[in-house]
Structure formats: structure tokens, C-alpha cells
Design an enzyme around this catalytic site. Structure first.
Site, PDB file in Angstrom:
ATOM      1  N   ASP A 444      32.898  41.108  38.461  1.00 18.42           N
ATOM      2  CA  ASP A 444      34.428  41.303  38.018  1.00 18.42           C
ATOM      3  C   ASP A 444      35.069  41.087  39.532  1.00 18.42           C
ATOM      4  O   ASP A 444      36.058  41.256  39.601  1.00 18.42           O
ATOM      5  CB  ASP A 444      35.183  41.961  37.245  1.00 18.42           C
ATOM      6  CG  ASP A 444      34.061  42.272  36.033  1.00 18.42           C
ATOM      7  OD1 ASP A 444      33.269  41.803  35.181  1.00 18.42           O
ATOM      8  OD2 ASP A 444      34.732  43.280  35.289  1.00 18.42           O
ATOM      9  N   GLU A 521      33.948  37.102  30.482  1.00 12.73           N
ATOM     10  CA  GLU A 521      34.911  37.329  29.392  1.00 12.73           C
ATOM     11  C   GLU A 521      36.553  36.938  28.990  1.00 12.73           C
ATOM     12  O   GLU A 521      36.664  35.848  28.970  1.00 12.73           O
ATOM     13  CB  GLU A 521      34.893  38.951  29.307  1.00 12.73           C
ATOM     14  CG  GLU A 521      35.686  39.295  27.636  1.00 12.73           C
ATOM     15  CD  GLU A 521      36.170  40.917  27.650  1.00 12.73           C
ATOM     16  OE1 GLU A 521      35.981  41.691  26.423  1.00 12.73           O
ATOM     17  OE2 GLU A 521      36.562  41.777  28.863  1.00 12.73           O
ATOM     18  N   GLU A 525      41.583  35.811  33.319  1.00  9.64           N
ATOM     19  CA  GLU A 525      42.229  36.672  34.555  1.00  9.64           C
ATOM     20  C   GLU A 525      41.183  35.717  36.065  1.00  9.64           C
ATOM     21  O   GLU A 525      41.388  35.732  37.045  1.00  9.64           O
ATOM     22  CB  GLU A 525      41.599  37.856  34.025  1.00  9.64           C
ATOM     23  CG  GLU A 525      42.200  38.483  33.723  1.00  9.64           C
ATOM     24  CD  GLU A 525      41.375  39.959  33.324  1.00  9.64           C
ATOM     25  OE1 GLU A 525      42.016  40.848  33.679  1.00  9.64           O
ATOM     26  OE2 GLU A 525      40.550  39.861  33.603  1.00  9.64           O
TER      27      GLU A 525
END
Length: 753
Positions: A444, A521, A525
Site C-alpha cells: 500500500d 482494493e 486511493e
């Protein structure tokens, strides 16, 4: 010297100075740490690389990254093929759709790996599979024992897998369902088929195929130790001949080169495959285009050779070494201006006053690490933007001071609890305290650092001195380099750590140690990161960074619209009951989140954070309404299972803002001013968002401009509103595709109604 050379040079100098200041390395006013605190995880080792690959930064967060982290890789979803390095050799499969019911009363779609054919060296028993090379969408995997090796190559979209051996012969071990037969037209070609699929294996001239029980052995000439294997779209002789013409042109390198046409507001990407012809006439190569490549593309290669089904939809095959895509860049501006309605403005300022008093607590409500702190920084920097837009200079300056202070606490390097660390082990910047395995599994980074980069750009809009490299900008540049280094083959950082140039989107897992492959996911973002990159580059006077951000922003939007939202109806299988994918894997489509199966969070994770760069979500009004209708139905199913969301109206602000992008009145109707607020948003920002769109109408994405930072809105009664942000020190004329021109003032947002 460009930014990446500069970052590398500074890192080199900084490392040499580290011993002079314990483990703290100064970077302008900030610093990073060379050592990890005793309670913190170090970055993982990636030992399964050849010596040449160990000299380069590790390409984490890619579809093939598991090769580096385990002796035998996890499943690699090359799409349309799968592969897995095992102790026997390289397993190759052509996965078939599997429908798996869930307790949510929907289904997941899996394309699980099954070894159809295993390429096994007969002259030695490998001790490990190593990453031996990689390019933009191809990977080389070396099966090694001392000086013996078998190097295999596979690539996204390619129906071929290639193998070269240093010595010995090659075995093709078949699944029990497959049978083999030599093609009568050419003894070099072995056909392997069952009721569903057909492969063709291509031997070099002078080699001999010998059946050995369930396997076929390939006796190779000493000077021609190579072979290729391909999945065929059908078993017709004409198709086999097309593949035979390309079978001896092995992939050497793949490269996606982008450029931005500012006049047309287009991102043009050229995909090129470099091959080496092992024997016979030189082939053109073969590429398999995903739906986001071929949809509405008027410049496809001329020679089609069929298609293959896949988890991404129809993969169209072309005998070609290159193709090109052109995507419209739908611009955005850093923030929207103040609202015209005096009553609405007064209400916004009232909420602003309340939230500004609580801003310090709102900046870090839950979580202590870089993800939640990044969300908190952008949350308050966006609130600061509303204060700016509505003319409350005093509150803006108070919030600016607050955000800068929190940044400086983290960036200073003085704390052993909240700090950034550069590790040469992989070539990465990590941050502590760790959240969501961002260090242990390298997860991430683009999500986390995207918030920091965007919030830092919000500061730079108001305090250009603060973001200078010799002040605090140097540390932000380090985060930029971690996720967006645009030079290949560097030692300090890998090329575009998270981004997959062929799939057209990012991957979140750093190690990709899952049979379902890598995953992402929150596509939204990722978009937030690329928008922040564009703004950061503009404010730093680095046009190459703006161009890079534009490429990433525009390309990822295309992938989102195809593979997460399927707004064109081309990719989701008929068995999939949901209207969108919330978790996209290499080999799985899921409607869930990593932490809860509550419907509002499942839908909302691909919307947040909603900022002025989120206008791309208005591309298909029909999809927005379908998405929200599906959400309402899923909430009923969820509650029918005896479950309740906490709070009961969780994230209602997100959905009001989302709907308002296509229908401001309906968005307002969904909004409860005193309802829950997502922790990356504020009540004031949501209120300003809704009021602004009520006054201007929804985004008009059909109008483009000859600049990176623009937005157009269309109201049924009031006409259009044009916004231009001009980061340059000189005024410029911006021309829109509908014939309107705007004189954009330097260094600010210009509004023309």
C-alpha cells in the site's frame, strides 16, 4: 539533473554522512533514519534474485513479485495464462472461470491456477527459481543448479511462454486431461489438448519429440536449446500456422512509453515488444490486448489472430510487436472555489468554525501510523481549502499552521516512534509505526504516501517556501521517488513501484504471496496518489513529474472504468451478481473489503477520498445510479442476516457527494447534515461540495482543455463554469475544446462562468 538522479545523488551523499549523526540522515529541514527501532519490523529480504537483479532495486508490488520472496513462486497471473515456479519446473495453465457462492448471498469469480503443462529440465534438478530479469510487462525466471539453468519468459497478454536451457533436454509433463499429438504439417509442433483447450509446443529444428508416459521429452540439439509453448484460440491449421510464424521470436524486452498531448488533452502510450528470432524468418511477435487497450481504439494492429477468454474479459491477439492507446485526460483543479449562494456560504462557514476548533483531534482519530496520519493530514488540508475558498483567511492560516506542524513532527526524524526509514535492502522508504503490513509485506505505499504528497501540495499552494527541497520538500520528494521513480533499472528505487503498465492500474501487495495473485482494493486511493503527484510536480516546477502523474491518472481511470466498474459492459461475467468489483486480484473478482463485509464500506472504498480530482467518477451517470441502487439492495440483505452497520448511516457523506457528481439535487437529498462522516472527510467539505455542484451543475467531462489542471461544469439553467489552475508564474490563455478561452492568472485558480 532530473528528480530521480537528484534523489539518488542525495541518498548517496546522505548515506556517507550517516555516521556523523548517529542513525539520522538530514534531508533539508527533515531527516530519515538508517536504523529501525528494535520493536519495528525491517523490510523483508528478497533473496531469490540473480546477482544482476540483486544490484537493482527490487520490483515489489508487481504481478510477479512473489518470485523474489520465496524459493518457488506463488501463482503468477500473466493473463490469459497462469504460471507457477515449482521444484519440478515452470507450471503453465490456462485458467477457467469458477463461480464461488459467499455468505453475502453473492458470488466471487475465480480463475484458479491448474498446471496443464510443466516445463521441466531433464539435465539437472533446480534448487530455486530466481528473478532473472523484468521489463514493463514481461518477466524472466531462472531455474538454477550451480552453473546449469533453464530461463523461462512470460508476459501479460502473451499466449506464449518461452524457455532456454544451458544444457540437457526438456520435458513437458502433462495434466491427466491432456493428450499430445504431432502436427502432421510440421514435426516441430506438438499439439496438447483436452475438451476445453489446445496448446502448441514448438521445438527447434533438429530436435525430436519423444513420448514418455504422461510426458513428452524434447531431445534438443547442443546448439539449439530452446522451445516455446502457446495457448491457442482454436485448433485450426490456419491458426497453428500463425502461431508457428511467431514461435521462434522470443520476448527480450517490453516497454510502455507515454507522452501527453496537451493540445488535445490526451495521453498516448506506445507498447513495444523487442524480440530475438532464434531461427527461421524474423517474426513480428504477438501481443494480446486487454479490453482497455482495444475498446474504442481505432488504431489496432491490422493482423488479428483470434481471441482468448480471461478474467479481464476478451483478450484479442494480434501478430504485431507494437500497438498504441489514446486516452482522454479529464482534468481537475486543486480545489473548487467558493459557492455563490450567500445562505449556503454562511452555513458552510458555521460548520467550518466548529470543525476548525476540533481539527487537531480530527487529524488522527484512529490509527497511529502513516496511513491514518496521511488521511488525517489530507482531511484537514481539504478543510483548509474550503476556508480558503470561502474567504476565511484566519481559519485557513490556523489550519495551515496545524498541518505544517504535524508534518514536521513526522518528517524531522527526531522520533524513534513516528519516522521514515530508507532501506537499501529493497530500495524503499518505509514509515513507522507500521500499518497494514506496509513494511513486513511492502503493502500500500501508493495509498499511504499519496495522502502525504497531496496534503503537502495543499501546503505548497499557500506556502511555496515550505515545500522547497532545502526545507521540507526534500522529504516529500523521497516519498515521491518511492512510488513514482520513472527511470528503469535504478539501484535506489524500482520503476513505478506499484503501477502495472500493461494492466493499466496499480497493485497493493508488495510480496504478492497469494494463489489469487496480487490485488488492489481502493482504486480511488491510487487516483488520489497520482493527482497528488501532478500537483506536487507543478508546484515544484518539474514538468516531467506532471506528465508522469497525468499518464498514471488517466490510465488508471481507464482500468477502473473497465475492471472495477465495467461501465462499458465488457468485462464482468454474467454469473457475477454485483455491479462493481471492490477487490480486484490477478485471479479473483470479489465484492468485499479486507476488514468487513458491510455494503457501504464495500462500495465506498473505491470512492474515497472524494476531492476535486474525483470528477472522473461522473463518467457514467447511469452506472452511478445503478451502483447506488445495488447498494440499497445489499444493505437490506446485510440487515436480513441480522447485521447492522456502526454507525447505522456509515459513510453517508461519501454517497451524497458521489451522487451529486451526476445529479446535484439527488446528492443533496441523500445528505444528512448531522449524519456520520467518513474519517478522511469533514462535514464542512461535504457541505461545500454539495453546494458548489448545486450552483454549477455536474462535471462536463466531454470538454477538454490544453492544460493539465482544468474542470468544466454544466448547469441546466446557468450554463457552464470553467475552472483553470495555472501553476506558472506567467498568465496564459487556456483553450477549451468547445471553443471557450480563459485567461488564467498566474499561480492561482481562475473561474469563468
Amino acid at each position: 539533473m532530473n528528480i530521480y538522479q537528484w534523489v539518488g545523488a542525495v541518498l548517496s551523499v546522505s548515506m556517507s554522512l550517516a555516521s556523523q549523526a548517529a542513525d539520522v540522515v538530514q534531508r533539508g529541514s527533515g531527516a530519515w533514519r538508517t536504523q529501525v527501532s528494535s520493536a519495528d519490523n525491517p523490510v523483508p529480504a528478497a533473496p531469490f534474485r540473480t546477482p544482476a537483479m540483486l544490484e537493482r532495486a527490487a520490483p515489489t508490488n508487481q504481478w510477479y513479485s512473489s518470485v523474489m520472496f520465496t524459493r518457488w513462486s506463488e501463482v503468477l497471473h500473466a493473463v490469459p495464462l497462469t504460471a507457477k515456479a515449482s521444484a519440478k519446473g515452470l507450471e503453465v495453465g490456462f485458467p477457467q472461470k469458477t463461480v464461488v457462492p459467499t455468505e453475502r448471498k453473492d458470488v466471487e469469480i475465480l480463475y484458479p491456477h491448474k498446471a496443464d503443462v510443466t516445463l521441466r529440465p531433464l539435465g539437472f534438478q533446480p534448487t530455486a527459481a530466481l528473478l532473472a530479469g523484468h521489463s514493463d510487462w514481461a518477466v524472466d525466471i531462472a531455474f538454477e543448479l550451480e552453473k546449469s539453468s533453464m530461463v523461462t519468459t512470460l508476459a501479460h497478454g502473451s499466449p506464449f511462454v518461452y524457455a532456454q536451457l544451458s544444457q540437457g533436454d526438456l520435458s513437458l509433463d502433462l495434466a491427466t486431461s491432456l493428450t499430445g499429438r504431432l502436427w502432421p504439417a510440421d514435426p516441430r509442433v506438438l499439439l496438447l489438448s483436452d475438451a476445453i483447450k489446445t496448446y502448441a509446443a514448438f521445438a527447434p529444428t533438429g530436435a525430436q519429440w519423444v513420448q514418455a508416459g504422461p510426458s513428452w521429452h524434447l531431445r534438443l540439439p547442443a546448439d539449439r536449446r530452446y522451445a516455446s509453448l502457446a495457448i491457442l484460440p482454436n485448433d485450426q491449421d490456419s491458426t497453428i500456422r500463425e502461431f508457428l510464424a511467431q514461435a521462434y521470436s522470443h520476448i527480450v524486452e517490453t516497454r510502455a512509453e507515454y507522452r501527453v498531448d496537451r493540445q488535445k488533452s490526451e495521453v498516448i502510450t506506445s507498447f513495444k515488444v523487442k524480440t530475438r528470432t532464434m531461427e527461421g524468418p524474423e517474426g513480428t511477435g504477438m501481443v494480446g490486448l486487454y479490453p482497455h487497450h482495444w475498446h474504442q481504439n481505432s488504431a489496432l494492429p491490422p493482423k488479428s489472430v483470434g481471441s482468448l477468454g480471461s478474467i479481464r474479459g476478451d483478450i484479442r491477439l494480434f501478430a504485431s510487436s507494437s500497438f498504441e492507446t489514446r486516452y482522454r485526460h479529464t482534468g481537475f483543479v486543486p480545489q473548487w472555489p467558493g459557492v455563490q449562494d450567500a445562505v449556503q456560504s454562511k452555513a458552510i462557514l458555521g460548520n467550518l468554525s466548529k470543525e476548525a476548533r476540533r481539527a487537531r483531534r480530527m487529524m488522527l482519530e484512529i490509527g497511529q501510523g502513516p496511513y491514518w496520519q496521511g488521511k488525517g493530514l489530507q482531511r484537514i488540508s481539504q478543510l483548509m481549502g474550503v476556508a480558503d475558498a470561502e474567504g476565511d483567511v484566519k481559519t485557513r492560516d490556523e489550519l495551515l499552521s496545524l498541518v505544517k506542524g504535524r508534518f514536521e513532527e513526522w518528517l524531522s526524524g527526531q522520533s524513534k516512534r513516528t519516522y521514515f526509514h530508507y532501506s537499501p535492502t529493497l530500495g524503499t522508504v518505509v514509515s513507522y509505526p507500521e500499518e497494514y503490513d506496509a513494511v513486513k509485506d511492502m503493502n500500500d505505499h501508493h495509498f499511504h504516501y499519496g495522502y502525504w504528497i497531496r496534503a503537502a501540495a495543499d501546503i505548497g499552494l499557500r506556502d511555496p517556501q515550505w515545500i522547497k527541497p532545502e526545507r521540507w520538500g526534500g522529504m516529500i520528494d523521497l516519498l515521491v521517488a518511492d512510488i513514482a521513480t520513472a527511470e528503469r533499472g535504478r539501484k535506489d528505487f524500482p520503476y513505478l513501484r506499484n503501477f502495472d503498465p500493461y494492466e493499466g492500474h496499480s497493485w497493493a501487495s508488495g510480496v504478492a504471496l497469494s494463489p489469487d495473485g496480487n490485488n488492489q482494493e481502493s482504486s480511488s486511493e491510487a487516483i488520489n496518489a497520482w493527482a497528488g503527484l501532478m500537483l506536487w510536480g507543478a508546484l515544484q516546477g518539474r514538468p516531467e513529474l506532471v506528465e508522469l502523474g497525468t499518464y498514471l491518472y488517466a490510465t488508471e481511470i481507464q482500468a477502473i472504468n473497465h475492471y472495477w466498474f465495467d461501465i462499458h459492459g465488457l468485462t464482468l461475467p454474467k454469473e457475477y451478481q454485483n455491479v462493481e468489483v471492490s477487490m480486484l486480484f490477478g485471479g479473483k473478482l470479489a465484492h468485499n473489503t479486507w476488514w468487513i463485509d458491510e455494503p457501504r464500506q464495500i462500495h465506498g472504498i473505491n470512492l474515497l477520498p472524494l476531492s476535486a480530482s474525483s470528477t472522473y467518477l461522473a463518467e457514467s451517470p447511469a452506472f452511478v445510479h445503478k451502483n447506488m441502487a445495488a447498494l440499497d439492495n445489499e444493505i437490506k440483505i446485510y440487515e436480513g442476516r441480522g447485521k447492522r452497520a456502526k454507525p447505522h448511516d456509515i459513510w453517508q457523506d461519501l454517497f451524497a457527494k458521489y451522487v451529486a457528481l451526476v445529479d446535484p439535487a439527488k446528492g443533496r437529498a441523500r445528505w444528512d447534515e448531522w449524519g456520520s462522516v467518513e474519517l478522511g472527510d469533514t462535514r464542512t467539505h461535504a457541505q461545500h461540495w454539495l453546494a458548489f455542484l448545486e450552483g454549477t451543475g455536474a462535471p462536463d467531462l466531454g470538454v477538454t482543455a490544453d492544460t493539465h489542471f482544468y474542470a468544466v461544469f454544466k448547469h441546466a439553467n446557468k450554463g457552464k463554469t470553467y475552472l483553470v489552475f495555472n501553476p506558472d508564474p506567467q498568465a496564459r490563455t487556456v483553450r477549451f475544446s468547445d471553443g471557450v478561452s480563459v485567461q488564467a492568472a498566474p499561480g492561482k485558480l481562475t473561474v469563468q462562468r
